[in-house]
Scaffold this motif. Structure first.
Motif, PDB file in Angstrom:
ATOM      1  N   GLU A 185      -4.944  -5.127  -0.695  1.00  0.00           N
ATOM      2  CA  GLU A 185      -3.877  -4.271  -0.157  1.00  0.00           C
ATOM      3  C   GLU A 185      -3.921  -4.322   1.345  1.00  0.00           C
ATOM      4  OE1 GLU A 185      -4.087  -0.215  -1.349  1.00  0.00           O
ATOM      5  OE2 GLU A 185      -3.423  -0.649  -3.407  1.00  0.00           O
ATOM      6  N   THR A 228      -9.725  -5.542   0.429  1.00  0.00           N
ATOM      7  CA  THR A 228      -9.888  -5.657  -1.022  1.00  0.00           C
ATOM      8  C   THR A 228     -10.211  -4.280  -1.594  1.00  0.00           C
ATOM      9  OG1 THR A 228     -10.819  -7.813  -0.623  1.00  0.00           O
ATOM     10  CG2 THR A 228     -11.133  -6.903  -2.826  1.00  0.00           C
ATOM     11  N   GLN A 233     -12.388  -4.209 -11.347  1.00  0.00           N
ATOM     12  CA  GLN A 233     -11.144  -4.869 -10.972  1.00  0.00           C
ATOM     13  C   GLN A 233     -11.031  -4.898  -9.448  1.00  0.00           C
ATOM     14  OE1 GLN A 233      -8.765  -2.079 -13.108  1.00  0.00           O
ATOM     15  NE2 GLN A 233      -8.529  -3.402 -14.908  1.00  0.00           N
ATOM     16  N   GLU A 234     -10.437  -5.979  -8.945  1.00  0.00           N
ATOM     17  CA  GLU A 234     -10.220  -6.091  -7.497  1.00  0.00           C
ATOM     18  C   GLU A 234      -8.754  -6.364  -7.238  1.00  0.00           C
ATOM     19  OE1 GLU A 234     -12.429  -9.251  -5.696  1.00  0.00           O
ATOM     20  OE2 GLU A 234     -14.320  -8.152  -5.759  1.00  0.00           O
ATOM     21  N   ARG A 235      -8.240  -5.801  -6.154  1.00  0.00           N
ATOM     22  CA  ARG A 235      -6.901  -6.205  -5.722  1.00  0.00           C
ATOM     23  C   ARG A 235      -6.857  -6.100  -4.199  1.00  0.00           C
ATOM     24  NH1 ARG A 235      -6.145  -0.860  -7.314  1.00  0.00           N
ATOM     25  NH2 ARG A 235      -5.177   0.381  -5.653  1.00  0.00           N
TER      26      ARG A 235
END
Ligand code: SF4
Ligand code: SF4
Ligand code: SF4
Lengths: 665, 182
Positions: free
Chosen positions: B141, B7, B137-139
């Motif tokens: 990968e 994350t 914000q989180e994403r």
């Protein structure tokens, strides 16, 4: 370990150059909390009634509040206290900004300054390293410029600097101390600082402030922040926008100044212009304000944005907050808001109080019009309103020509000028310029606040109680429906009953008894904020604020570990207030001095006013003259104060009990 | 090395909205105090707000990696007519400056995104900023796997740079000796 406070004061003797780091007695925190409370105790102990403002023995204390530097929102006030050259009693103007938290992080609760330096110096406090440094190269520099110059010279961009300008150096009685976006203005602290040869105090701190029960403390902070968010999203419906929010009056944000410009008096607090706010004015002011304000800014650890960075064409950037936006323009009868951005920059650099100074300049204009000041006195003065004010401002800051009279404020100037000038000094209380308000019907609450409060500046006395009754019963009902900040449910009834006209209206309602209760409550809130170092805009000086009597104790207890509940807190601030009053009584203040500006109201009621004073004094446990009685002092563990007052003949042993009973009856 | 899902946590900084209140510094330092919330000291905060008020500069910067040596050259930015400090946007704890070093020990500090167990819904500074300057914000990968060893090594390297390898070895030997006594 000490919690919330650092447990150390810095003692500086400018005459000898000695610097001491002195551990404080935790017992004093239990008795007086901190901030104004502990400062008053120091003044009481060390400054006798014979000491005058410009004596070396006058102490100039820069104090943090108990909660400054903790995560408590808006705990950022610096309280500066000293014998005022203008009023000859204790003045304690406070400022927001960033200085007090920095001082805490440097490891000190207060800086106590005595003596006088033979040459101009500034103080540099960097944690344990404290230095008195030469400031002769800063002589005459502006109060804003000085802050930047010192940061550069020290190569410490994070240093916070409180500085005086030319007015302070020249011992102008209304000289302020400026810092970041704030200033400590009322009562002439800048003059005392200048008299001591102290140009500035710079501070940088990188130490810890400890919390006794930090996790619990943070929960209270979270609750408070939730409420702030809610309150910001839901302004109060029943009042006009300028009063509907929290924080200091949001005059940098709100452009609509219909209320201030039409309800407050222009010139030398003379004339209301009830049809000032036209569409045209609104258009021109909107343009002026939106182009001048570059960014909204806050004080330390506060989400509100009461200040602004001002970048007006041709004027170097500076910061402004609150009412200064209007004071010069209104006093000068200038309708163009651009004038404000220009003159305030100059006034702030000189370091002058934006409440008193404009009135003093308007007073000079009146004296000229009346022929008391001659054309020769005004030689070289431009004839347009704007130019005239700039010219007068320069004279005051430099003490040049008539400026030397004016620099002492309207009261002393009128006395020295004579020739009938006294009649033009119509808006002072205890020798201090008051808000520029002139109204019709006597208001019992404001009568008491103007007349009796130690602060002598209404905006720092009033606050939680609406300034006037609401017209409709529905509005009153909806206002009281959600009012958890009240100390007691009975206040709701007082408010519901209070009407604009008829039997339950000013001046006879609120009754003297109810007036005493309401005033006492509002003053208490200010005394709490002043001990804790909290911004009044988040507690004592707005409607339905985040901080109130029911949550202050939670913050105090979890921060310090002391068990302080509502009753204990009330007792502490009562103690502080009575000690403060006794300090002023010891300097000669008594009933005869407790008067509002003579023409504040058109309709006066001498008998009722006497009754108001007597009732309020009795409520406070003071005798007929407004001196705390021995029983009241004893109750508050202030027997040493009663002894001192008796020894000086200010309290007469035995008699006071009788007075007390008379008052009750 | 194996690929794992990671994350990525981002804090978007809308510096135009910053009013310089330093609430973020206050809360970060309190959260990372030992024990948690026992003290406050903005100088220990992993976010520092660079302020030059009269130049309209309010710039929150997060503490990044430690570096043993400063850059060969220094950068200096002018944006919108505002001149930022030398290395103004750099996140490194670097020998060239005191920023992002513990004021007592001088050891580097680094933003850990408030990692804690159980995890917070958002970092503390983000929560503290009521002006919406800091936006979390989180994403997710895919990245190459790393071991916790890397972090330990960074810390140790910093200590070696500060005190020299020999002193550190001596200290370890002493500690090992002491732990035998228990
Ligand atoms: S409410 Fe306004 S004046 Fe008060 S601390 Fe906050 S920014 Fe400063
Ligand atoms: S994310 Fe957490 S550790 Fe990083 S700066 Fe913000 S509060 Fe500090
Ligand atoms: S809390 Fe937000 S507004 Fe305040 S200094 Fe930090 S980033 Fe800026």
């Amino acid at each position: 370990m000490r919690y919330a406070e650092t447990g150390y004061n810095l003692e500086i003797d400018l005459t000898t150059g000695s610097i001491e780091r002195v551990e404080t007695d935790p017992k004093q925190t239990e008795l007086h909390l901190g901030g104004l409370g502990t400062s008053v105790k120091i003044h009481w102990d060390r400054v006798g009634p014979e000491v005058k403002a410009f004596d070396a023995e006058n102490l100039l204390i820069f104090s943090t509040g108990l909660l400054c530097g903790t995560p408590a929102v808006s705990a950022n006030r610096t309280l500066v206290s000293f014998i005022s050259p203008q009023t000859d009693i204790l003045a304690y103007p406070m400022m927001g900004g960033f200085w007090s938290s920095e001082l805490k992080y440097a490891g000190y609760d207060k800086v106590i300054i005595r003596g006088k330096s033979p040459r101009l110096v500034y103080l540099w406090i960097h944690n344990d390293e404290v230095e008195i440094r030469d400031a002769t190269h800063l002589r005459g520099q502006g109060a804003i410029a000085t802050q930047e110059l010192i940061r550069e010279e020290l190569n410490e961009p994070k240093a916070q600097v409180a500085a005086i300008g030319l007015a302070g150096e020249n011992r102008v009685f209304v000289a302020s101390i400026e810092q970041a976006r704030s200033s400590s203005s009322r009562g002439g602290g800048g003059a005392v600082m200048g008299d001591k040869g102290l140009k500035a105090i710079a501070v940088r701190g990188t130490k810890d402030v400890n919390l006794a029960r930090g996790a619990e403390f943070m929960l209270h902070v979270q609750d408070l922040k939730k409420f702030i968010k809610h309150r910001n999203e839901n302004p109060i419906q029943e009042v006009m926008p300028i009063l509907s929010g929290i924080g200091s009056p949001q005059m940098m944000k709100h452009i609509d100044e219909k209320w201030h410009t039409e309800s407050f008096a222009w010139g030398n607090a003379r004339q209301r212009r009830k049809d000032f706010w036209t569409e045209e004015v609104e258009k021109s002011w909107t343009k002026s304000q939106t182009s001048a304000i570059k960014r909204f800014i806050s004080c330390f650890n506060c989400p509100q944005q009461c200040g602004a960075l001002i970048c007006h064409e041709g004027v170097p950037p500076y910061m402004m907050k609150c009412f200064s936006k209007l004071t010069y323009a209104m006093a000068a009868y200038v309708d163009d808001l651009d004038f404000s951005w220009k003159i305030c920059k100059k006034a702030f650099e000189y370091g002058l109080d934006s409440f008193s100074t404009p009135q003093i300049l308007a007073f000079a204009v009146e004296l000229h019009e009346a022929g008391i000041f001659t054309d020769a006195d005004f030689e070289g003065c431009p004839t347009d309103k704007e130019g005239r004010f700039f010219w007068l401002l320069d004279r005051v800051a430099r003490r040049e020509g008539i400026g030397d009279y004016l620099a002492d404020g309207t009261y002393w100037a009128a006395k020295r000028i004579g020739k009938g000038a006294e009649a033009f000094d119509h808006n002072t209380t205890k020798k201090h310029e008051q808000m520029n308000i002139k109204l019709g019907m006597l208001d019992p609450l404001y009568f008491l606040m103007f007349a009796t409060n130690e602060k002598i500046s209404i905006t720092q006395i009033e606050g939680n109680w609406p300034q006037a009754p609401f017209v409709t019963k529905e509005a009153r009902e909806s206002f009281v429906a959600d009012w958890p900040q009240l100390p007691d449910e009975k206040f709701k009834k007082y408010f519901l009953d209070w009407e604009p006209r008829g039997e339950f209206s000013n001046p006879y309602y609120p009754t003297p008894e109810i007036s005493s209760e309401i005033v006492d409550w509002m003053e208490m809130l200010h005394n709490i904020d002043d001990a804790l170092g909290l911004c009044a805009g988040m507690g004592s000086f707005c409607f339905k604020p985040p901080y109130h009597i029911h949550n202050y104790p939670k913050f105090i207890s979890s921060a310090t570990g002391m068990a302080v509940d509502e009753e204990a807190l009330k007792k502490i601030v009562n103690r502080n207030r009575n000690l403060h009053r006794a300090f002023n009584n010891r300097r000669g203040m008594s009933r005869a001095d407790e008067k509002p500006p003579q023409d504040h109201w058109k309709h006066r009621f001498p008998e009722l006013e006497e009754q108001l004073l007597t009732t309020y004094y009795a409520f406070k446990g003071w005798n007929y003259d407004g001196i705390p009685t021995r029983p009241r002092l004893h109750e508050l563990d202030l027997d040493y104060v009663a002894d001192d007052l008796e020894k000086r003949g200010i309290l007469k042993g035995g008699e006071d009990k009788k007075d007390d009973q008379d008052n009750q009856g | 090395m194996a690929k794992i899902k990671k994350t990525i946590k981002t804090i978007k900084v809308d510096a135009d909205k910053c009013n310089g209140c330093r609430a973020c510094e206050v809360v970060c330092s309190a959260f990372h105090a030992e024990p948690k919330y026992s003290s406050v000291n903005p100088a220990r905060s992993r976010i520092q707000v660079v302020v030059h008020r009269l130049q309209d500069i309010w710039l929150p910067v997060f503490a990044g990696e430690y570096t043993p040596a400063e850059c060969m050259g220094r950068d200096k930015y002018v944006i919108d007519g505002k001149e930022y400090d030398e290395c103004g946007f750099c996140r490194a704890a670097c020998p060239s400056r005191t920023m992002f070093k513990d004021p007592d020990s001088g050891l580097p500090i680094k933003c850990d995104m408030c990692e804690s167990d159980p995890p917070l819904s958002e970092p503390k500074c983000v929560e503290a900023c009521l002006n919406n300057v800091l936006i979390y914000q989180e994403r997710v990968e895919e990245v190459e796997e790393q071991t916790g060893q890397a972090e330990l090594q960074t810390g140790l390297e910093a200590l070696v740079d500060k005190h020299g390898l020999q002193k550190l070895l001596d200290a370890f030997a002493l500690m090992a000796e002491r732990s035998k006594d228990f």
